[in-house]
Write an enzyme that holds these catalytic residues in place. Structure first.
Site, PDB file in Angstrom:
ATOM      1  N   GLY A 278       0.830  -1.205   0.000  1.00 12.78           N
ATOM      2  CA  GLY A 278       0.000   0.000   0.000  1.00 12.78           C
ATOM      3  C   GLY A 278       0.858   1.246   0.000  1.00 12.78           C
ATOM      4  O   GLY A 278       2.093   1.173   0.019  1.00 12.78           O
ATOM      5  N   SER A 279       0.191   2.397   0.004  1.00  9.00           N
ATOM      6  CA  SER A 279       0.942   3.649  -0.116  1.00  9.00           C
ATOM      7  C   SER A 279       1.767   3.942   1.133  1.00  9.00           C
ATOM      8  O   SER A 279       2.882   4.474   1.036  1.00  9.00           O
ATOM      9  CB  SER A 279      -0.011   4.810  -0.424  1.00  9.00           C
ATOM     10  OG  SER A 279      -1.018   4.900   0.555  1.00  9.00           O
ATOM     11  N   THR A 280       1.254   3.579   2.306  1.00 10.41           N
ATOM     12  CA  THR A 280       2.024   3.824   3.538  1.00 10.41           C
ATOM     13  C   THR A 280       3.222   2.874   3.585  1.00 10.41           C
ATOM     14  O   THR A 280       4.346   3.281   3.919  1.00 10.41           O
ATOM     15  CB  THR A 280       1.132   3.641   4.785  1.00 10.41           C
ATOM     16  OG1 THR A 280      -0.146   4.243   4.539  1.00 10.41           O
ATOM     17  CG2 THR A 280       1.751   4.298   6.004  1.00 10.41           C
TER      18      THR A 280
ATOM     19  N   ASP B 262       3.274  -2.742   8.300  1.00  9.87           N
ATOM     20  CA  ASP B 262       2.239  -2.598   7.260  1.00  9.87           C
ATOM     21  C   ASP B 262       1.246  -1.512   7.663  1.00  9.87           C
ATOM     22  O   ASP B 262       1.123  -1.169   8.850  1.00  9.87           O
ATOM     23  CB  ASP B 262       1.510  -3.946   7.082  1.00  9.87           C
ATOM     24  CG  ASP B 262       0.771  -4.052   5.746  1.00  9.87           C
ATOM     25  OD1 ASP B 262       0.748  -3.071   4.979  1.00  9.87           O
ATOM     26  OD2 ASP B 262       0.213  -5.134   5.483  1.00  9.87           O
TER      27      ASP B 262
ATOM     28  N   ASP C 206      -6.491  -0.177   6.722  1.00 10.77           N
ATOM     29  CA  ASP C 206      -7.599   0.662   6.247  1.00 10.77           C
ATOM     30  C   ASP C 206      -8.375   1.242   7.421  1.00 10.77           C
ATOM     31  O   ASP C 206      -8.877   2.373   7.342  1.00 10.77           O
ATOM     32  CB  ASP C 206      -8.505  -0.157   5.326  1.00 10.77           C
ATOM     33  CG  ASP C 206      -7.736  -0.637   4.109  1.00 10.77           C
ATOM     34  OD1 ASP C 206      -7.227   0.232   3.368  1.00 10.77           O
ATOM     35  OD2 ASP C 206      -7.591  -1.852   3.926  1.00 10.77           O
TER      36      ASP C 206
ATOM     37  N   GLY D  86      -5.822  -2.793  -0.699  1.00 14.59           N
ATOM     38  CA  GLY D  86      -4.985  -3.029  -1.882  1.00 14.59           C
ATOM     39  C   GLY D  86      -5.080  -4.447  -2.403  1.00 14.59           C
ATOM     40  O   GLY D  86      -4.394  -4.810  -3.360  1.00 14.59           O
TER      41      GLY D  86
ATOM     42  N   GLU E 262      -0.501 -10.723   3.257  1.00 13.62           N
ATOM     43  CA  GLU E 262      -0.187  -9.903   4.437  1.00 13.62           C
ATOM     44  C   GLU E 262      -0.410 -10.725   5.719  1.00 13.62           C
ATOM     45  O   GLU E 262       0.408 -10.697   6.638  1.00 13.62           O
ATOM     46  CB  GLU E 262      -1.070  -8.657   4.457  1.00 13.62           C
ATOM     47  CG  GLU E 262      -0.713  -7.669   3.346  1.00 13.62           C
ATOM     48  CD  GLU E 262      -1.708  -6.530   3.182  1.00 13.62           C
ATOM     49  OE1 GLU E 262      -1.341  -5.538   2.541  1.00 13.62           O
ATOM     50  OE2 GLU E 262      -2.841  -6.624   3.688  1.00 13.62           O
TER      51      GLU E 262
ATOM     52  N   LYS F 261      -7.255   6.734   9.969  1.00 16.03           N
ATOM     53  CA  LYS F 261      -7.516   5.286   9.991  1.00 16.03           C
ATOM     54  C   LYS F 261      -8.015   4.787  11.352  1.00 16.03           C
ATOM     55  O   LYS F 261      -8.484   3.662  11.463  1.00 16.03           O
ATOM     56  CB  LYS F 261      -6.243   4.523   9.605  1.00 16.03           C
ATOM     57  CG  LYS F 261      -5.625   4.940   8.279  1.00 16.03           C
ATOM     58  CD  LYS F 261      -6.458   4.498   7.112  1.00 16.03           C
ATOM     59  CE  LYS F 261      -5.834   4.808   5.758  1.00 16.03           C
ATOM     60  NZ  LYS F 261      -4.715   3.982   5.388  1.00 16.03           N
TER      61      LYS F 261
END
Ligand code: 5RP
Length: 220
Positions: free
Chosen positions: A29-31, A81, A84, A97, A103, A121
């Site tokens: 994911g973006s983070t 990680d 959401d 994602g 994961e 979040k």
């Protein structure tokens, strides 16, 4: 500060949790991408990384970070990680994602799950973010009916196939008061590979980036 700047703050703080000389588990994911970019600066001080998706594997490899196959790894101290949604007990919804299955597998091998999030979040009750469920393609219709019986409104993620060749149903309209119980119930539906509730094995540490800095929560 933008949401991306907050994600980056949380991600860079997670570098403090990486154990030198050891293997690190890396999310998607973006983070997680900000974490991978930060990890590049210390790639010579770690034994390598296990990726939770093909996308993260490509990004790690692009930085020259050594990739390991999870089957060759008995243990890794830390998995990092995003999520959401995450609640006060550090139970999470993940899989926005679509990488939830890998994961969950990589996290299962890790000693500690370090979750990196921007402040949006953190929620009181999980479920506003539609819960992703990875499904074997031939079971799609049957699993959809079973998820509806649990009170949700499953919607097929159009045009999306997971790294494992499966489909994702995003389940809308759930208010998840007992995440561990729902995680177990959904995993019990024939044809479900994994669901995006990470409650039985939630995060151990949450690094939550806020406008006032990164707040650290530890599982009690
Ligand atoms: C991917 C995930 C991600 O961790 C989650 O969707 C959060 O993504 P982002 O960091 O882009 O907000 O579970 O399957």
């Amino acid at each position: 500060m933008t949401q991306d700047e907050l994600k980056q703050q949380a991600a860079l703080r997670a570098l403090d949790y990486v154990v030198e000389g050891a293997i690190v588990g890396v999310g998607t994911g973006s983070t997680a991408n900000f974490f991978i970019d930060g990890l590049a600066a210390m790639k010579d001080r770690i034994a390598g990384a296990v990726a939770s998706s093909e996308a993260s594997a490509r990004r790690l490899a692009g930085h020259g970070i050594r990739l390991l196959d999870l089957n060759d790894v008995d243990h890794m101290p830390v998995y990092v990680d995003g999520a959401d949604e995450i609640d006060a007990s550090l139970a999470m919804i993940k899989g926005g994602g679509g990488a939830l299955t890998r994961e969950k597998i990589v996290a299962a091998v890790a000693g500690r799950f370090v979750c990196i999030c921007d402040a949006t979040k953190k929620v009181d009750c999980l479920g506003r973010f539609p819960l992703p469920v990875e499904v074997i393609p031939m079971a799609r219709a049957q699993v959809t009916r079973e998820l509806a019986r649990l009170g949700g409104r499953p919607v097929l993620r159009e045009g999306f196939v997971t790294d494992n060749g499966n489909l994702i149903l995003d389940v809308h309209g759930l208010q998840i008061h007992d995440p561990s119980r729902l995680e177990t119930a959904i995993d019990g539906i024939v044809g479900v590979v994994t669901n995006g509730l990470f409650a039985r094995r939630g995060a151990d540490v949450l690094l939550l980036a806020t406008a006032d800095g990164v707040v650290v929560y530890e599982r009690t």
